[in-house]
Write a protein that holds these residues in place. Structure first.
Motif, PDB file in Angstrom:
ATOM      1  N   SER A 100      -3.272  26.384  -7.627  1.00  0.00           N
ATOM      2  CA  SER A 100      -4.238  27.329  -8.212  1.00  0.00           C
ATOM      3  C   SER A 100      -5.041  26.750  -9.384  1.00  0.00           C
ATOM      4  O   SER A 100      -5.677  27.489 -10.118  1.00  0.00           O
ATOM      5  N   LEU A 101      -5.019  25.423  -9.579  1.00  0.00           N
ATOM      6  CA  LEU A 101      -5.870  24.818 -10.612  1.00  0.00           C
ATOM      7  C   LEU A 101      -7.145  24.251  -9.991  1.00  0.00           C
ATOM      8  O   LEU A 101      -7.174  23.923  -8.806  1.00  0.00           O
ATOM      9  N   ASP A 102      -8.182  24.096 -10.824  1.00  0.00           N
ATOM     10  CA  ASP A 102      -9.446  23.510 -10.357  1.00  0.00           C
ATOM     11  C   ASP A 102      -9.232  22.016 -10.081  1.00  0.00           C
ATOM     12  O   ASP A 102      -8.319  21.392 -10.648  1.00  0.00           O
ATOM     13  N   PRO A 103     -10.061  21.425  -9.207  1.00  0.00           N
ATOM     14  CA  PRO A 103      -9.841  20.031  -8.802  1.00  0.00           C
ATOM     15  C   PRO A 103      -9.796  19.052  -9.980  1.00  0.00           C
ATOM     16  O   PRO A 103      -8.998  18.104  -9.982  1.00  0.00           O
ATOM     17  N   ALA A 104     -10.621  19.273 -11.019  1.00  0.00           N
ATOM     18  CA  ALA A 104     -10.622  18.339 -12.162  1.00  0.00           C
ATOM     19  C   ALA A 104      -9.275  18.392 -12.892  1.00  0.00           C
ATOM     20  O   ALA A 104      -8.730  17.347 -13.290  1.00  0.00           O
ATOM     21  N   SER A 105      -8.719  19.578 -13.057  1.00  0.00           N
ATOM     22  CA  SER A 105      -7.413  19.696 -13.728  1.00  0.00           C
ATOM     23  C   SER A 105      -6.308  19.079 -12.866  1.00  0.00           C
ATOM     24  O   SER A 105      -5.375  18.467 -13.382  1.00  0.00           O
ATOM     25  N   VAL A 106      -6.441  19.250 -11.550  1.00  0.00           N
ATOM     26  CA  VAL A 106      -5.448  18.645 -10.640  1.00  0.00           C
ATOM     27  C   VAL A 106      -5.432  17.131 -10.844  1.00  0.00           C
ATOM     28  O   VAL A 106      -4.368  16.516 -11.031  1.00  0.00           O
ATOM     29  N   ARG A 107      -6.634  16.534 -10.864  1.00  0.00           N
ATOM     30  CA  ARG A 107      -6.714  15.074 -11.025  1.00  0.00           C
ATOM     31  C   ARG A 107      -6.199  14.655 -12.396  1.00  0.00           C
ATOM     32  O   ARG A 107      -5.559  13.608 -12.536  1.00  0.00           O
ATOM     33  N   ALA A 108      -6.504  15.454 -13.438  1.00  0.00           N
ATOM     34  CA  ALA A 108      -6.051  15.122 -14.794  1.00  0.00           C
ATOM     35  C   ALA A 108      -4.522  15.095 -14.842  1.00  0.00           C
ATOM     36  O   ALA A 108      -3.911  14.189 -15.432  1.00  0.00           O
ATOM     37  N   ILE A 109      -3.906  16.059 -14.198  1.00  0.00           N
ATOM     38  CA  ILE A 109      -2.436  16.120 -14.225  1.00  0.00           C
ATOM     39  C   ILE A 109      -1.835  15.004 -13.371  1.00  0.00           C
ATOM     40  O   ILE A 109      -0.852  14.372 -13.762  1.00  0.00           O
TER      41      ILE A 109
END
Ligand code: ATP
Length: 233
Positions: free
Chosen positions: A173-182
């Protein structure tokens, strides 16, 4: 000296039951997680992935069997020390009032971390690895987006340098940019382990593409049965 042939975390004949219904949540499971391994677990909703991960994290007790840390059974008094080495991160982080930095201070107030001190520079480096400036630490936790709150939760855990991460759909449920950051934060943590690749992770995900990005060994969970398809390695 640690023996690299001994798994970091292992489950020995672990079973989990639904006490109210008497049904099986996790069928008898033997499992090992070795140093340097990055695992994924995929499987249908409700199949028992969280039940398994929470059992490994010693958040919920086994009905049969036991979990070991570096080959040793964990006594009740040893659970805080185990949790210091083996960190569990859930899909929705619990944030406290105050700023991100106030949240980062929290673990150091716990007895298990009495010998450790908050290091703002180290925390800022972790925030930077997730694409956030040092001012991120001064943000009120109540104003964080879902992705930012999860990044703050990862910084809160990774600043403590655990050996094992148990990741329970942390980017669902996170946006793609946050997914990549994590994903970048976790990759940096993994590579930061010493040359023996002393760290290991299990990442539960619904996304097969993510499972392949974040792991080299792939397991499945189906109706409480953990399996490792032969061609999935
Ligand atoms: N402590 C518990 N007592 C009784 N039943 C439980 C307990 N924890 C989980 N369950 C049940 O066990 C089953 C598996 O739940 P679990 O959360 O592990 O699934 P999951 O594979 O992680 O699903 P999802 O992908 O939707 O998160 C569900 O039917 C759930 O309701």
């Amino acid at each position: 000296m640690t023996n690299p042939s001994v798994p970091l975390v292992a489950a020995h004949g672990v079973v989990r039951l639904d006490a109210a219904r008497g049904s099986m949540l996790l069928h008898r499971t033997d499992f090992t997680l070795g140093a340097g391994e990055r695992l994924s677990i995929t499987g249908p909703s409700g199949s028992g992935k969280s039940v398994f991960l929470r059992t490994l994290a010693l958040l919920d007790p086994c009905d049969e069997g036991f979990v070991t840390w570096r080959g040793e059974r964990i006594a009740r008094a040893g659970i805080p020390a185990y949790r210091r080495r083996v960190a569990y991160i859930a899909q929705r982080p619990a944030m406290l009032d105050g700023t991100v930095e106030d949240n980062l201070h929290y673990p150091y107030t716990l007895k298990a971390y009495h010998d450790a001190r908050f290091d703002r520079d180290a925390a800022a480096r972790l925030a930077h690895a997730a694409g956030r400036g040092a001012d991120f630490l001064d943000k009120p936790a109540s104003e964080l987006s879902g992705g930012e709150a999860q990044i703050a939760a990862f910084v809160r855990v990774l600043q403590l340098a655990p050996d094992v991460l148990l990741l329970d759909e942390p980017t669902a449920s996170l946006d793609p940019a946050s997914v990549r950051a994590i994903e970048a934060l976790v990759a940096a943590w993994f590579d930061d382990g010493d040359e023996n690749r002393s760290r290991a992770s299990i990442w539960v995900s619904h996304d097969p593409e993510q499972a392949h990005r974040v792991a080299a060994r792939h397991l499945t969970m189906t109706a409480g049965v953990l399996a490792e398809p032969k061609d999935a390695r």
